[in-house]
Design an enzyme around this catalytic site. Structure first.
Site, PDB file in Angstrom:
ATOM      1  N   ASN A  33       3.639  -7.093  13.174  1.00 16.62           N
ATOM      2  CA  ASN A  33       3.199  -5.754  13.544  1.00 16.62           C
ATOM      3  C   ASN A  33       3.621  -5.442  14.972  1.00 16.62           C
ATOM      4  O   ASN A  33       3.717  -6.348  15.808  1.00 16.62           O
ATOM      5  CB  ASN A  33       1.665  -5.631  13.456  1.00 16.62           C
ATOM      6  CG  ASN A  33       1.198  -5.129  12.087  1.00 16.62           C
ATOM      7  OD1 ASN A  33       1.864  -4.308  11.449  1.00 16.62           O
ATOM      8  ND2 ASN A  33       0.052  -5.611  11.642  1.00 16.62           N
TER       9      ASN A  33
ATOM     10  N   GLN B 145       0.831  -1.202   0.000  1.00 16.97           N
ATOM     11  CA  GLN B 145       0.000   0.000   0.000  1.00 16.97           C
ATOM     12  C   GLN B 145       0.867   1.254   0.000  1.00 16.97           C
ATOM     13  O   GLN B 145       0.352   2.370  -0.039  1.00 16.97           O
ATOM     14  CB  GLN B 145      -0.902  -0.008   1.238  1.00 16.97           C
ATOM     15  CG  GLN B 145      -1.839  -1.201   1.295  1.00 16.97           C
ATOM     16  CD  GLN B 145      -2.501  -1.345   2.649  1.00 16.97           C
ATOM     17  OE1 GLN B 145      -3.508  -0.686   2.938  1.00 16.97           O
ATOM     18  NE2 GLN B 145      -1.948  -2.194   3.500  1.00 16.97           N
ATOM     19  N   ASN B 146       2.183   1.070   0.043  1.00 22.08           N
ATOM     20  CA  ASN B 146       3.112   2.193   0.114  1.00 22.08           C
ATOM     21  C   ASN B 146       3.466   2.714  -1.278  1.00 22.08           C
ATOM     22  O   ASN B 146       3.450   1.971  -2.256  1.00 22.08           O
ATOM     23  CB  ASN B 146       4.381   1.775   0.858  1.00 22.08           C
ATOM     24  CG  ASN B 146       4.076   1.307   2.268  1.00 22.08           C
ATOM     25  OD1 ASN B 146       3.122   1.760   2.892  1.00 22.08           O
ATOM     26  ND2 ASN B 146       4.874   0.374   2.775  1.00 22.08           N
TER      27      ASN B 146
ATOM     28  N   CYS C 205       2.101  18.988 -24.368  1.00 19.07           N
ATOM     29  CA  CYS C 205       0.898  19.819 -24.481  1.00 19.07           C
ATOM     30  C   CYS C 205       0.783  20.885 -23.392  1.00 19.07           C
ATOM     31  O   CYS C 205      -0.207  21.624 -23.345  1.00 19.07           O
ATOM     32  CB  CYS C 205      -0.348  18.936 -24.463  1.00 19.07           C
ATOM     33  SG  CYS C 205      -0.651  18.112 -22.888  1.00 19.07           S
TER      34      CYS C 205
ATOM     35  N   HIS D  74      -1.447   1.385  -4.344  1.00 23.10           N
ATOM     36  CA  HIS D  74      -1.846   2.795  -4.318  1.00 23.10           C
ATOM     37  C   HIS D  74      -0.962   3.670  -5.207  1.00 23.10           C
ATOM     38  O   HIS D  74      -0.931   4.885  -5.054  1.00 23.10           O
ATOM     39  CB  HIS D  74      -1.829   3.322  -2.879  1.00 23.10           C
ATOM     40  CG  HIS D  74      -2.882   2.710  -2.015  1.00 23.10           C
ATOM     41  ND1 HIS D  74      -2.746   2.578  -0.643  1.00 23.10           N
ATOM     42  CD2 HIS D  74      -4.089   2.172  -2.316  1.00 23.10           C
ATOM     43  CE1 HIS D  74      -3.829   1.988  -0.150  1.00 23.10           C
ATOM     44  NE2 HIS D  74      -4.647   1.728  -1.142  1.00 23.10           N
TER      45      HIS D  74
ATOM     46  N   CYS E 146       0.530  13.044 -17.632  1.00 27.57           N
ATOM     47  CA  CYS E 146      -0.160  14.249 -18.083  1.00 27.57           C
ATOM     48  C   CYS E 146      -1.671  14.013 -18.032  1.00 27.57           C
ATOM     49  O   CYS E 146      -2.168  12.999 -18.534  1.00 27.57           O
ATOM     50  CB  CYS E 146       0.264  14.594 -19.505  1.00 27.57           C
ATOM     51  SG  CYS E 146      -0.669  15.980 -20.228  1.00 27.57           S
TER      52      CYS E 146
ATOM     53  N   ASP F  28       6.438   4.447  -1.770  1.00 28.32           N
ATOM     54  CA  ASP F  28       7.837   4.861  -1.641  1.00 28.32           C
ATOM     55  C   ASP F  28       8.839   3.999  -2.401  1.00 28.32           C
ATOM     56  O   ASP F  28      10.031   4.303  -2.449  1.00 28.32           O
ATOM     57  CB  ASP F  28       8.241   4.905  -0.163  1.00 28.32           C
ATOM     58  CG  ASP F  28       7.861   3.614   0.581  1.00 28.32           C
ATOM     59  OD1 ASP F  28       8.023   2.514   0.011  1.00 28.32           O
ATOM     60  OD2 ASP F  28       7.390   3.711   1.734  1.00 28.32           O
TER      61      ASP F  28
ATOM     62  N   THR G 199       0.705  -3.108   8.582  1.00 24.06           N
ATOM     63  CA  THR G 199      -0.586  -2.544   8.198  1.00 24.06           C
ATOM     64  C   THR G 199      -1.660  -2.976   9.181  1.00 24.06           C
ATOM     65  O   THR G 199      -1.646  -4.102   9.678  1.00 24.06           O
ATOM     66  CB  THR G 199      -0.987  -2.953   6.767  1.00 24.06           C
ATOM     67  OG1 THR G 199      -2.314  -2.478   6.489  1.00 24.06           O
ATOM     68  CG2 THR G 199      -0.942  -4.463   6.579  1.00 24.06           C
ATOM     69  N   SER G 200      -2.597  -2.062   9.431  1.00 27.07           N
ATOM     70  CA  SER G 200      -3.709  -2.354  10.338  1.00 27.07           C
ATOM     71  C   SER G 200      -4.873  -2.989   9.595  1.00 27.07           C
ATOM     72  O   SER G 200      -5.879  -3.338  10.204  1.00 27.07           O
ATOM     73  CB  SER G 200      -4.174  -1.062  11.025  1.00 27.07           C
ATOM     74  OG  SER G 200      -4.601  -0.112  10.060  1.00 27.07           O
TER      75      SER G 200
END
Length: 242
Positions: free
Chosen positions: A213, A100-101, A150, A118, A126, A103, A188-189
């Site tokens: 976690n 989900q990162n 453009c 994500h 563009c 980076d 992750t939660s």
């Protein structure tokens, strides 16, 4: 070796297809604050004002004020957990990662099969002609980045709050989940949908969950919980496996 790691090793050695789902918690140890933490990005920028496509189109200069800070995370370094997960892929233990990162730290560590659920900050598109640009070319522009073809605005290839997950990411995720009998959930939660539905999808096909976690999500449920830091637990798990 702890009992929980021993149990996880036993499950992984029997697995025919292991995949991973990662979130912000695997990046915090690389110096990237969780967006929702006290010092995170959303403590300073209301996501409904700064992180929607509607806001970007309405006032791009305002949104780019936030994006300038966000882009700084590309300088972060992968941590020991990222490298251990990459090694698990190289040795054939791990089939792929759904992250989900945005980076790209998994790729920096050497992971090859990574679904960026994500999106990513490494490329821009563009909004008019859909030409694509690498991050390096964006950093060279002093003004709001525009398309050389453009002159329309460029948007980072991340999923804003009012956007749908790209169909390619959905398809790649479905391919990874299909047939997976073990899912490593790390950092992750599992509260942000639709990524949050991945553990239940794996369980529905008879798969098992291994959770890494600092604050377990599946502590009371059907999962092997390895409580602790991603950068410490993953190397321990890899060492025990090899």
């Amino acid at each position: 070796m702890s009992d929980s790691i021993s149990s996880a090793v036993g499950v992984l050695k029997k697995s025919k297809k292991t995949i991973a789902l990662t979130g912000a918690g695997v990046s915090t140890e690389s110096g990237i604050p969780d967006f929702r933490s006290r010092d995170g990005l959303w403590s300073r920028f209301d996501p409904m004002e700064y992180a929607t496509l509607g806001a970007f189109k309405k006032d791009p200069a305002k949104v780019w004020g936030m994006l300038t800070e966000l882009i700084a995370i590309v300088d972060a370094k992968a941590n020991a957990g990222h490298f251990a997960m990459a090694e698990m892929e190289k040795t054939g233990i791990l089939a792929g990662i759904i992250t989900q990162n945005i980076d790209s730290l998994h790729q920096k560590a050497g992971s090859m099969n990574v679904v960026e659920f994500h999106g990513s900050l490494n490329s821009f598109t563009c909004l008019h002609c859909e030409s694509s640009y690498p991050l390096d070319s964006i950093l060279k522009q002093d003004m709001l980045p525009t398309c050389s073809q453009c002159q329309a605005l460029l948007k980072p290839d991340i999923v804003f709050f009012d956007e749908q997950i790209p169909s390619s990411a959905i398809s790649q995720t479905q391919d990874l989940v299909h047939g997976a009998d073990v899912l490593i959930v790390a950092g992750t939660s599992c509260q942000v949908v639709p990524a949050a539905t991945i553990p239940s999808s794996v369980r529905a096909q008879g798969g098992k969950i291994i959770e890494i976690n600092t604050e377990p999500v599946f502590g009371g449920g059907p999962a092997i919980v390895l409580e602790g830091k991603f950068s410490e637990i993953m190397p321990q798990l890899l060492e025990a496996l090899l």
